[in-house]
Design a protein around this motif. Sequence first.
Motif, mmCIF file in Angstrom:
data_model
loop_
_atom_site.group_PDB
_atom_site.id
_atom_site.type_symbol
_atom_site.label_atom_id
_atom_site.label_comp_id
_atom_site.label_asym_id
_atom_site.label_seq_id
_atom_site.Cartn_x
_atom_site.Cartn_y
_atom_site.Cartn_z
ATOM 1 N N SER A 1 -0.810 3.879 -4.235
ATOM 2 C CA SER A 1 -0.979 2.526 -4.735
ATOM 3 C C SER A 1 -2.446 2.285 -5.075
ATOM 4 O O SER A 1 -3.340 2.729 -4.362
ATOM 5 N N THR A 2 -2.691 1.579 -6.171
ATOM 6 C CA THR A 2 -4.064 1.237 -6.558
ATOM 7 C C THR A 2 -4.393 -0.210 -6.224
ATOM 8 O O THR A 2 -5.439 -0.734 -6.654
ATOM 9 N N ASP B 1 -11.018 13.999 -7.516
ATOM 10 C CA ASP B 1 -11.207 12.679 -8.115
ATOM 11 C C ASP B 1 -10.417 12.532 -9.413
ATOM 12 O O ASP B 1 -10.032 11.433 -9.785
ATOM 13 N N LYS C 1 -5.667 -3.374 -4.130
ATOM 14 C CA LYS C 1 -6.655 -3.662 -3.109
ATOM 15 C C LYS C 1 -5.994 -4.452 -2.000
ATOM 16 O O LYS C 1 -5.041 -5.182 -2.226
ATOM 17 N N THR D 1 1.842 10.165 -5.204
ATOM 18 C CA THR D 1 1.802 8.875 -5.892
ATOM 19 C C THR D 1 1.266 7.839 -4.919
ATOM 20 O O THR D 1 1.851 7.610 -3.861
ATOM 21 N N LYS E 1 2.809 2.896 -14.909
ATOM 22 C CA LYS E 1 2.118 3.006 -13.622
ATOM 23 C C LYS E 1 0.982 1.991 -13.513
ATOM 24 O O LYS E 1 0.704 1.462 -12.427
ATOM 25 N N LYS E 2 0.301 1.739 -14.622
ATOM 26 C CA LYS E 2 -0.747 0.714 -14.605
ATOM 27 C C LYS E 2 -0.158 -0.665 -14.322
ATOM 28 O O LYS E 2 -0.764 -1.489 -13.620
ATOM 29 N N GLN F 1 0.826 -1.200 0.000
ATOM 30 C CA GLN F 1 0.000 0.000 0.000
ATOM 31 C C GLN F 1 0.863 1.253 0.000
ATOM 32 O O GLN F 1 0.406 2.333 -0.368
ATOM 33 N N THR G 1 -2.044 11.459 -7.980
ATOM 34 C CA THR G 1 -3.315 12.085 -7.580
ATOM 35 C C THR G 1 -3.063 13.442 -6.928
ATOM 36 O O THR G 1 -1.929 13.811 -6.625
ATOM 37 N N GLN H 1 -0.618 5.419 -9.046
ATOM 38 C CA GLN H 1 -1.359 6.496 -9.690
ATOM 39 C C GLN H 1 -0.952 7.833 -9.079
ATOM 40 O O GLN H 1 -0.706 7.923 -7.879
ATOM 41 N N GLN I 1 -2.334 8.096 -14.601
ATOM 42 C CA GLN I 1 -1.661 6.820 -14.830
ATOM 43 C C GLN I 1 -1.039 6.778 -16.222
ATOM 44 O O GLN I 1 -1.493 7.445 -17.148
ATOM 45 N N ARG J 1 0.770 -0.744 -10.750
ATOM 46 C CA ARG J 1 -0.397 -0.348 -9.968
ATOM 47 C C ARG J 1 -0.141 0.829 -9.028
ATOM 48 O O ARG J 1 -0.258 0.724 -7.805
#
Length: 382
Positions: A376-377, A292, A379, A374, A279-280, A210, A287, A285, A275, A283
């Motif tokens: 983490s995306t 949003d 889960k 930056t 970065k994809k 994370q 922000t 991003q 992204q 994972r």
Amino acid sequence: MNSYIFPIKAAVLTFPFLAMLIAAPFLIYYYRKYGQLGKLRSLILYSFVFYLLCAYYLVILPLPSISAVAQLTSPRYELHLFQSWHNFINQTVLQLNHPSTYLPAMKQSVFLEPVFNIFLLFPFGIYCRYYFKFSIGKTILASFCLSLFFELTQLSGLYFIYPRPYRLFDVNDLLHNTIGGTLGFVCAPLFTFFLPTRNELDSESLEKGQRVTLLRRLVALVIDWLVISFVSTILSFFSSSLPTRLNDLLNYPFVSLVLEVIIYFMILMYFWNGQTIGKKVVRIQVTENGRDHIRFSSLVKRYSALYFLLYGLLMIFQFTLTHLTTTNHTVFIAYVTFGLLSLGILLLFLFNLLYALIRRKNRLFYDKASHTYTISTLKKEV
């Protein structure tokens, strides 16, 4: 004994280069799945690679000359299963009622070769059970396939580099290697009792994943520039159709850099909401707090500070270095001043990078300049 030590020495010497080659796919896979590779996982995976390298070198080394192999008349393969057992029975000096024959028998090749082939894949069985979580059936199959790969390497004369095999293809080696992998699976708990389980490693990596490390960002950056380089190479084949002046303009490094950064790191990244392809993959991003969707102006600030500012400073420093031979005193002082200023700012960036590495901070100067983060995306569930 030297025939065993020499391949291991070769593995030690070549492993660092191999480790560099396999580092990228390892990092990409585990960053994408867990967000982090982890020190213990790195140690386990690299020890596994080192073990496989040692095993492979033990199979193929030492390499004879091609002329010497061409003159060989020895058998190319042994297809009689349990022939090694018959050789041991007929050639061993072992006598069960005479303990004095035990040690001499253990020094004979008819004993050492089968035992060596069993121990060759013993660690493989441990890795299969502990880290890869194979069942005993999968471990047996994987051990057999690895052994078959080794034997076919020998049978093909090291993939047809040699005119014929310089080592014997032996079905008994397949049997002994597979037994070794199976024994490794059975004995794995004895060797891994004090190590965390694979599930514990995964949970720890996912929890730490994370947090976005600088290395994770670096991997994304490398992937992005590989993508940019690939696309630029493809487009260069069509450059002849462009007007001459435009083509000449695009050949300037700074102009091409500006276009690549604006198109990839600003425009595309804006539409992909912070992204890029890199970065994809890992994972992560970019922000902004309370938003949003990241603003285009923030991306302009972020990547102008990273690329245009640093590139400009490098060009200024390089320019001043090449013009310090001027005899004009005033111009000389100006060059020295600009050179020291550009060097000082570049050193500040380096200090910022080192500070972030030492303190394990993931924000660099261009993050702060653009008020971006930056994240983490990933889960949290596995």
